[in-house]
Design a protein around this motif. Structure first.
Motif, PDB file in Angstrom:
ATOM      1  N   HIS A 195      43.310  30.577 -38.707  1.00 20.41           N
ATOM      2  CA  HIS A 195      42.520  31.255 -37.665  1.00 20.41           C
ATOM      3  C   HIS A 195      41.029  31.238 -37.966  1.00 20.41           C
ATOM      4  N   SER A 247      38.239  29.782 -35.504  1.00 19.72           N
ATOM      5  CA  SER A 247      37.151  30.621 -35.009  1.00 19.72           C
ATOM      6  C   SER A 247      35.786  29.973 -35.264  1.00 19.72           C
ATOM      7  N   ALA A 294      35.428  27.129 -32.879  1.00 20.11           N
ATOM      8  CA  ALA A 294      35.212  27.671 -31.533  1.00 20.11           C
ATOM      9  C   ALA A 294      33.737  28.046 -31.388  1.00 20.11           C
ATOM     10  N   VAL A 326      31.821  24.991 -30.781  1.00 16.14           N
ATOM     11  CA  VAL A 326      31.964  24.505 -29.401  1.00 16.14           C
ATOM     12  C   VAL A 326      30.999  25.258 -28.495  1.00 16.14           C
ATOM     13  N   VAL A 327      30.948  26.556 -28.691  1.00 16.41           N
ATOM     14  CA  VAL A 327      30.046  27.358 -27.856  1.00 16.41           C
ATOM     15  C   VAL A 327      28.599  26.913 -28.053  1.00 16.41           C
ATOM     16  N   GLN A 384      27.672  23.385 -26.448  1.00 15.67           N
ATOM     17  CA  GLN A 384      28.140  23.100 -25.092  1.00 15.67           C
ATOM     18  C   GLN A 384      27.115  22.413 -24.216  1.00 15.67           C
ATOM     19  N   GLU A 429      35.098  19.329 -29.615  1.00 12.20           N
ATOM     20  CA  GLU A 429      36.345  19.742 -28.973  1.00 12.20           C
ATOM     21  C   GLU A 429      37.569  19.164 -29.690  1.00 12.20           C
ATOM     22  N   LEU A 457      38.259  20.981 -32.799  1.00 13.16           N
ATOM     23  CA  LEU A 457      38.859  22.275 -32.483  1.00 13.16           C
ATOM     24  C   LEU A 457      40.352  22.101 -32.152  1.00 13.16           C
ATOM     25  N   LEU A 466      43.677  23.643 -34.019  1.00 10.85           N
ATOM     26  CA  LEU A 466      44.622  24.525 -33.315  1.00 10.85           C
ATOM     27  C   LEU A 466      46.075  24.065 -33.472  1.00 10.85           C
ATOM     28  N   ASP A 503      55.349  31.936 -31.339  1.00  9.61           N
ATOM     29  CA  ASP A 503      54.512  30.734 -31.353  1.00  9.61           C
ATOM     30  C   ASP A 503      55.255  29.531 -31.931  1.00  9.61           C
ATOM     31  N   VAL A 530      36.748  25.481 -21.521  1.00  8.52           N
ATOM     32  CA  VAL A 530      36.952  25.395 -22.963  1.00  8.52           C
ATOM     33  C   VAL A 530      35.932  26.262 -23.672  1.00  8.52           C
ATOM     34  N   SER A 531      34.706  26.121 -23.267  1.00 10.21           N
ATOM     35  CA  SER A 531      33.622  26.834 -23.924  1.00 10.21           C
ATOM     36  C   SER A 531      33.789  28.352 -23.748  1.00 10.21           C
ATOM     37  N   ALA A 567      36.572  29.422 -25.935  1.00  4.66           N
ATOM     38  CA  ALA A 567      36.129  29.363 -27.329  1.00  4.66           C
ATOM     39  C   ALA A 567      35.334  30.627 -27.654  1.00  4.66           C
ATOM     40  N   ALA A 568      34.471  31.030 -26.741  1.00 11.09           N
ATOM     41  CA  ALA A 568      33.692  32.252 -26.946  1.00 11.09           C
ATOM     42  C   ALA A 568      34.634  33.443 -27.107  1.00 11.09           C
ATOM     43  N   VAL A 587      37.663  33.379 -28.231  1.00 13.10           N
ATOM     44  CA  VAL A 587      38.312  33.293 -29.540  1.00 13.10           C
ATOM     45  C   VAL A 587      37.402  33.902 -30.599  1.00 13.10           C
ATOM     46  N   VAL A 588      36.122  33.549 -30.506  1.00 17.05           N
ATOM     47  CA  VAL A 588      35.164  34.085 -31.480  1.00 17.05           C
ATOM     48  C   VAL A 588      35.130  35.605 -31.393  1.00 17.05           C
ATOM     49  N   GLN A 602      38.307  37.504 -32.823  1.00 15.16           N
ATOM     50  CA  GLN A 602      38.862  37.058 -34.116  1.00 15.16           C
ATOM     51  C   GLN A 602      39.286  38.199 -35.030  1.00 15.16           C
ATOM     52  N   VAL A 613      45.026  37.564 -30.896  1.00 14.92           N
ATOM     53  CA  VAL A 613      44.453  36.322 -31.431  1.00 14.92           C
ATOM     54  C   VAL A 613      45.301  35.127 -31.027  1.00 14.92           C
ATOM     55  N   LEU A 614      46.618  35.235 -31.259  1.00 17.46           N
ATOM     56  CA  LEU A 614      47.506  34.116 -30.955  1.00 17.46           C
ATOM     57  C   LEU A 614      47.451  33.745 -29.484  1.00 17.46           C
ATOM     58  N   GLU A 674      44.162  31.995 -28.658  1.00 22.33           N
ATOM     59  CA  GLU A 674      44.225  30.630 -29.199  1.00 22.33           C
ATOM     60  C   GLU A 674      45.086  29.715 -28.332  1.00 22.33           C
ATOM     61  N   LEU A 683      43.278  28.714 -25.317  1.00 27.34           N
ATOM     62  CA  LEU A 683      42.270  27.708 -25.665  1.00 27.34           C
ATOM     63  C   LEU A 683      42.930  26.338 -25.844  1.00 27.34           C
TER      64      LEU A 683
END
Lengths: 466, 466, 466, 466
Positions: free
Chosen positions: A71, A75, A78, A81-82, A85, A96, A99, A103, A147, B74-75, B78-79, B81-82, B85, B92-93, B96, B99
């Protein structure tokens, strides 16, 4: 489960997992990592198989916890990625992709390696069956196990995608191994002996199965079809018709194809859609062989109807308003036949429970309109998350079939009486309409139904003032 | 490419893509979306096949651009996820997983649907072959196309994972269709007629192929094996030995299995590792049939050696220091035989180009030590990103083989003389060492080589003062 | 049979025979006659099948009488042969050939035509089964019917000669049709269910059958083999050993091949020697698969022993000299256990009849030496036309086997106790000696037997003062 | 042959024959003789195969002379038959049966034993091929060899009777071994390469063969069929039509089945009628697959027509009356085109011999009516023992076909021009009439022919004043 596995076993598990679940290569070296030796996968499989139920849970728990996604790195990526962008496309795509790579749970790679080993795919199917049992029996509620299940389902869906399945027509000349397995797996209408199974693959019958290269000799899902003049309204006619064994098929007598049994054999392939594709392929195959067949329909059981009905009776009894289910006139008739004026509802419940009502012509005649009406409602009106509660109905409606006809005294076996008061239903496939029906059902939850069914439903609604 | 496709075709493409590439269901409804009708996939396949090369590029470009990943979402995820966290595990799962879902390009779903249609998998293999050609010919350098290629490779790797492949021994009783295809595909040592191919599957020979359920009748990769007393040092002996056609195999004469030809047939399966697995499976199969076989080795071509050598000669000529490749003594001998004292280097270049040197015993004798030495260096010392430059060497070294023996006059066909001065090499598989060798090579780029090879290499180094 | 078929049927028969049994072409035109239309044969077959038992006899009687050999022309040509015996060779040969042609019954040509029609060979096999039943039940004693039978046997022997038979190994992957038939036909040790038959084709077992191109899917004769460490002395061990179903065969545990059941399936192939050839082929096949197997033996039932013994007891009782079969000491022991001093012989007869003796350990122990001795004599000493009376013994001795070992309590099933007092016998095949043994037996009626058997026989002789 | 084999070989032959041809058991013991060891048969086969042509003749001569029928005992039994002719039926039958037994040559039993050995039937087929060559090349005129041949033919006819033959449809998925053999054996229109044979088994084509259990993988007789709209009049259209390889068959375009090639592969099966049965079975098979096909016809070569015509021209030239073959008008036209007024007949002979006439449109046009007329006569009017001289005609007429249409320029290959002036003929199968036609032809030698053929024949007769 209560007792925890002893510490030495836990230690063994930890060591084994460390040894057999290969560490993830970095993103850069992901295509240049040495091949994982088969012996690792074989050791993993062997060890897992030696565990008992409780130990398996412990083991899967560890696998999902310690060998899933990192994780922290997810993170971080991620965040990257932000950050990127607004940068150029190649950079965006690369970040991407990193990422995406992060994952992917580490155990997914393990499963990939196992799938390459002989018997590996079957092992994973069985492992998922264990997982499903753990989840549905609530032995664990870990989201990590969910999961793990999701990842496995995704992989199995790839491997069991239709292009990789082989449609096999099963005949009396098929290998005995296959026919015996089909006999064993037949869940809907049990096969009792050689003659039973011989009839299933004899004249005016077809039996099709999907098999898969990675699980040779194992039928994954089996569909039994009867070729008849009209759409069948009785299952015993299909199963016990003795005239047919030595006759030659007369093509002119074949106007309908009746799907009278569909059995999945692998618990671990739950929610991997095989049934829908099998029905489609079989329809196409039959159209090829008999271009003039115009009627395609199932003759399906209604598991759960009696149980549902008993529930209704009980709750109404409790609430003292048994009247809603049967009309007053109907209650009177029941009371008359059973001779117990006061507790008609209660004695009805008992009669339904024992199946004894069917032995009294009077009672059966009295109950027919009510049971048909209630059954129509059960199928058409009872929902789960907006879709038909009854799983067989849900299956055929998803495929685009129409709920076409309820058949009284269609399955008079103890099993049939006990689970659906002897009623069966035809889900009919009007080939021009299945695509549209399927979309309507899945998107708008609209059920396509015939006038007979809708009529019964509206009787129910009127009677119960819904 | 220069001219752009005309506007009406572009319009057609846009409409077709919109129609056939289904919109992505939301994350919530991803398991409850109506099935994509097969007709969509069939239409897509049909349309793509009707395009010419240039139009295909345009079409794939659009597909990769307009039906890939939604970078914005995606972006955003991703934000998220951050942000989450530090929250609880289930949250979290879940984030993710969302994402992960958003990182799946829309065309990946399309490919999944296509794979379910008859001939769909083969279509995707061929589509990827087009894509690889576009990329390697630099017809386009779009990073989106590279991503498309990556996605396809990932999918094909799943579908062609070893558990789903079928190892088939090809014999003279195999379907003609299969044998003709194997004849056609044989890239290493071309098959000329019925007798040639009959010998390839006759006594003291084995021919194995991987086939796949989704591409029936299509050999994906083919391995030819000779069963011999000793490790072969000459390919013509294997290909043209006429004595063997009607004889019965004498098990006592079989001590070695020589892999003398390995041909991939599907350009679209590039980098999907089939060869390594085929070699492994065949080794195991042969060990089962002949438990006493102790020697496994390839007899491999050395494509590119002559071209490399010509390059060396040219650049040294330019730099006026032709001396480094041959010893002074060797140059003298060449000059003597060719009679052209001054331009020995130039005339050598011409002789190598025409292959005429082989017709002069004197010249051949004179050149043998030099060519063997140079070839050893070419195989062992020339690198690309740290790994062996020669692709055949790289393949066997990855599998864990040892560079075992260079063989002089091992392939005297024009092709053999022209591409590798008639030299061939045995990559030998010491079964106890392959796993270790493979890991060393992939991780540390260490090449396992025999004393003969290392000796030649050190001669080369000494002579060229490296 | 007593009542004669009614006249209209006789008329129909006559007309049908005239229509369907083609007249013989003359010797000169025998190669230039128009082909017989298949419809004739089909009509003949159809008609015959519609007849009941009695009508079949009438019909076959007519066929043999009116469509056999023309004795007058045979006699004329025979006279001519006598006349020309001193003439030149071509003349002699020609006259002989004419005579040979005239000696061929007209119905032989009919059978040839029938054999060409689909299902024709099977029809003739079944027709001969009818014929054999007629003859052996003495429903008719017509010498013409015996000739008809002889002709048919000759033809079937040609068609079922070994070169035309296909040796098939039956496994759990064989067609269900085949396995079900084998289950049905198993005469020696009946097959009760799927598990039974699965074990018969599972590990440490082999099942072989001869099939024939003209009777597809029909096993003609079936041989069951057990692969064991030592020569088996008990049939239940072979039939009911539950451990073996999922195990892998360990070649090192296989030293012996035990033929424990051989069933012919076609009554109409009586005296067409299939069993001998099947045993030979199977021995060769097993030697190929397991070169180290050194012991080949049957474990055979002894049908008829108890019946013979009862006969002996009865006649001795009648003649008042029961003493000969058992020793005095043995009689005493029997009397003691049964408690009936006077009628020991009579009560023994009853006990043997009911099989109850086996439930008393004392009795069983007391009887063992006597029964073994008597059984050895029954097998070795009792003859029919000089050959062993017991048909199973006669079969194996013809094949060249040695009467090797009698096994006490070898078949404790009711059937085994009832027919052979639980005794079974191994006929052992010493491969170096079978040819010699066979010739000795067939020509000199000498039985090859082991010391155990000969010892028991001499005990018997001593005791009974033979 | 002239030189006799050396004496030591003769001695070896004698000993081998004595050793391997078992003596005949007496009539009484004929069912109780020890089995002949396979090794005897194998030794016989091995020895025979090692002989050269001349030695084979010597060997067969001995076999037929010393191991045939015992004429003395035949004569004695014949006398006995004459004697007993008025005795009771059982006696008559028994004596006849003894006579029959004595008329069976001793080598017939040998052949029976050989047929049981692996490869034995094929051995006997090949041995008979040798025998046929000896007889037809007049290397020997021994009547005993003719008898040997007759015996073998009888046996092979039994073993290759239709019930034992397997009709196989050959496709591109058939074993390569089979397709290569079919390519090799194709005698009528040679197969040149993979594409040729692929087309023969591709769309709008069928290829059928009879195979036999005793000669696995060996096609005995092969029939090639084209599925066309109309009855084909040109063979090149069938053989070289390139459009058809990848197309799917359109059932609506199939109205006719054209048998365009029939090849026997085993010389040793001469006069064992396979062709007739193959044609019948294929007709039935095609009727099953395409119930609407109404036209069945061959497109057949006319081997021998040119040779016959040359013969006619020669003899007429000698007799100075060349006029009869062509009309005066026709001769004039030939003279005109060739420019050689005087020797028109002679130059025509040369032109026909070289095939050059076909290159001149004028000449071809001028010759068409004459060649068609002459060819019709050759097929219809030229006889051997009353049946059609041309063997292909004789075959189809025996089968009941009608001589339906002569086709001009139907085979323009050098072979076609050279052997039949490019003319081919359709023998048409009117299914309702074949039985009648066949009988008429075989019994009365009447040829069924169409108006076209009869018209040409009567032109010929008018012109040549027959």
């Amino acid at each position: 489960y209560t007792t925890s596995p002893d510490q030495s076993l836990v230690k063994t598990m930890e060591e084994l997992l460390k040894r057999t679940v290969a560490p993830l290569p970095t993103y850069e070296t992901r295509d240049k990592s040495p091949p994982i030796p088969e012996s690792s996968s074989v050791e993993f499989m062997h060890f897992y198989r030696s565990l008992d139920k409780e130990q398996k849970l412990e083991f899967l728990d560890r696998l999902s916890r310690d060998f899933g996604v990192d994780h922290k790195s997810v993170s971080e990526l991620a965040a990257k990625v932000v950050e990127t962008q607004l940068r150029d496309l190649p950079t965006v795509l690369q970040v991407e992709d990193r990422l995406r790579y992060s994952l992917t749970p580490r155990y997914r790679h393990l499963f990939g390696h196992i799938s390459r080993v002989e018997g590996g795919v079957k092992f994973l199917v069985d492992l998922r069956a264990d997982l499903i049992e753990i989840i549905s029996s609530k032995a664990s509620e870990s989201p990590l196990l969910r999961d793990l299940n999701g990842t496995l389902k995704g992989l199995l869906s790839e491997w069991f995608s239709v292009g990789l399945l082989h449609l096999e027509r099963v005949t009396w000349l098929s290998p005995c191994e296959l026919l015996q397995k089909i006999s064993q797996y037949e869940a809907v209408h049990p096969v009792r002996n050689w003659t039973d199974i011989k009839r299933r693959v004899g004249p005016y019958r077809r039996c099709f199965a999907f098999t898969h290269a990675a699980m040779p000799g194992e039928p994954l899902i089996v569909l039994h079809v009867a070729l008849t003049e009209d759409i069948s309204s009785n299952i015993q006619t299909i199963l016990r018709e003795f005239a047919t064994l030595d006759t030659e098929e007369d093509v002119n007598k074949i106007n309908s194809a009746i799907f009278y049994s569909l059995s999945s054999t692998q618990a671990g392939l739950q929610a991997v859609d095989l049934g829908t594709y099998l029905v489609k392929r079989v329809v196409r195959k039959l159209q090829g062989e008999f271009p003039h067949i115009s009627q395609f329909s199932s003759l399906s059981p209604i598991p759960g109807f009696c149980a549902w009905l008993q529930g209704q009776l009980s709750s109404q009894l409790k609430e003292g308003r048994g009247a809603g289910l049967l009309t007053e006139q109907e209650w009177r008739e029941v009371a008359e036949v059973t001779g117990s004026e006061v507790g008609a509802a209660d004695s009805l419940r008992k009669l339904l429970g024992s199946g004894d009502w069917v032995r009294s012509d009077g009672l059966a005649r009295a109950l027919e309109p009510a049971l048909m009406r209630l059954c129509a409602w059960y199928l058409y009106g009872e929902k789960r998350r907006g879709y038909a509660l009854n799983p067989v109905a849900n299956f055929h409606l998803q495929n685009g079939a129409t709920m076409w006809r309820l058949n009284w005294m269609a399955d008079t076996s103890p099993r049939g009486i006990g689970s659906s008061c002897g009623i069966m239903v035809n889900y009919r496939y009007f080939l021009q309409e299945t695509a549209g029906n399927s979309a309507s059902y899945l998107q708008n939850k609209t059920i396509a139904a015939s006038d007979q069914v809708l009529g019964l439903v509206s009787q129910y609604q009127k009677n119960s003032k819904l």
